[in-house]
Design an enzyme around this catalytic site. Structure first.
Site, mmCIF file in Angstrom:
data_model
loop_
_atom_site.group_PDB
_atom_site.id
_atom_site.type_symbol
_atom_site.label_atom_id
_atom_site.label_comp_id
_atom_site.label_asym_id
_atom_site.label_seq_id
_atom_site.Cartn_x
_atom_site.Cartn_y
_atom_site.Cartn_z
ATOM 1 N N ALA A 113 0.810 -1.298 0.017
ATOM 2 C CA ALA A 113 0.073 -0.044 0.151
ATOM 3 C C ALA A 113 0.652 1.300 0.136
ATOM 4 O O ALA A 113 0.338 2.303 0.006
ATOM 5 C CB ALA A 113 -0.645 -0.243 1.220
ATOM 6 N N ASN A 180 1.900 -4.459 7.200
ATOM 7 C CA ASN A 180 2.968 -4.696 6.407
ATOM 8 C C ASN A 180 3.451 -3.574 5.624
ATOM 9 O O ASN A 180 4.669 -3.904 4.939
ATOM 10 C CB ASN A 180 2.048 -5.608 5.187
ATOM 11 C CG ASN A 180 1.767 -7.030 5.428
ATOM 12 O OD1 ASN A 180 2.834 -7.756 6.071
ATOM 13 N ND2 ASN A 180 0.688 -7.354 5.166
ATOM 14 N N HIS A 210 -0.777 6.726 4.622
ATOM 15 C CA HIS A 210 0.628 6.249 4.830
ATOM 16 C C HIS A 210 1.542 7.198 4.771
ATOM 17 O O HIS A 210 1.352 7.893 3.552
ATOM 18 C CB HIS A 210 0.928 4.988 4.123
ATOM 19 C CG HIS A 210 -0.056 3.987 4.251
ATOM 20 N ND1 HIS A 210 -0.201 3.168 5.310
ATOM 21 C CD2 HIS A 210 -0.901 3.572 3.175
ATOM 22 C CE1 HIS A 210 -1.275 2.448 4.948
ATOM 23 N NE2 HIS A 210 -1.793 2.519 3.682
#
Length: 257
Positions: A113, A180, A210
């Site tokens: 991602a 992850n 993120h």
């Protein structure tokens, strides 16, 4: 390529559907032994998978990589995984490395991602002084994770709560379904123990955010992405699923970035 897929969740479903629009063919799926139907292309063990596979794609999480990864690689089949957080387990990393060496296969890590990992990889050629990853999701995105022991996600209707602060290794091991990205950042940059991670439940956001901040000889780097989750699973990023398809394309393109 002839492809097998591990898993039947949101990411596996997306990848399977996306591959139907390519020249690649999904010829097998790896499932629990109780659900195996060899006549329909589903198999309960690595040993039972058909010959002629070029690559196996792991879309089933850390446990699946731990259970099947070594056998796939030792059989000589390349493996693509989004379960990068599992590599925080140093023993598993050594096991996968040894299996790949014995089988003459390779383990490919899909970026998941997050983006700009190529920048981190380049930056660590020089001195990379610090890397901090911050993951911010709405409360529902942390359900089923260790965050539930820190904050009442159901009653968090405004504001933000940091429910984890520590190393990427600890984040990946404590949040196997949610961290992850932290692991990918660590793997590309200064490692699991030196990468700082903050995980935040934020009731005022609707997207998974993120952010990576890095400093070193190259200068200062600040990257942020606002990602949409897959419709079928708020914990899974749409970009994570897309990154698997991108990795498969990289493996077959004559010219690849």
């Amino acid at each position: 390529m002839r492809v097998a897929i591990i898993g039947a969740g949101a990411i596996a479903t997306y990848v399977t559907q996306a591959l139907t629009d390519t020249d690649h063919v999904v010829t097998a799926t790896l499932v629990r032994p109780s659900k195996a139907q060899p006549d329909k292309g589903s198999f309960g063990s690595v040993a039972a998978l058909p010959d002629g596979l070029n690559v196996v794609i792991d879309c089933a999480g850390h446990a699946a990589l731990r259970a099947h990864g070594p056998d796939i690689l030792e059989r000589g089949i390349d493996l693509v995984t989004v379960s990068i957080g599992a590599l925080a387990d140093a023993e598993l990393l050594r096991t996968l490395d040894s299996a790949a060496t014995r089988g003459g296969a390779r383990l490919y890590l899909a970026s998941g991602a997050i983006g700009a990992l190529d920048c981190l990889q380049a930056a660590k050629v020089g001195n990379l002084d610090s890397v901090t990853y911050t993951g911010r999701k709405p409360p529902r995105g942390w359900k089923g994770s260790a965050a539930e022991a820190v904050v009442d996600l159901g009653s968090l209707t405004s504001g933000a709560v940091t429910h984890f602060e520590g190393s990427a290794r600890d984040a990946a091991l404590r949040y196997p379904k949610n961290a992850n990205v932290a692991a990918a950042v660590a793997f590309a940059g200064i490692g699991f123990d030196a990468t700082k991670v903050l995980l935040i439940a934020d009731a005022d956001v609707t997207e998974n955010t993120h952010e990576v901040i890095a400093k070193g000889d190259f200068g200062t780097f600040d990257f942020r992405i606002y990602g949409n989750p897959l419709p079928d699973n708020p914990r899974s990023s749409a970009l994570a699923a897309m990154s698997v398809i991108s990795k498969i394309q990289q493996l077959t393109n004559v010219i690849s970035l």
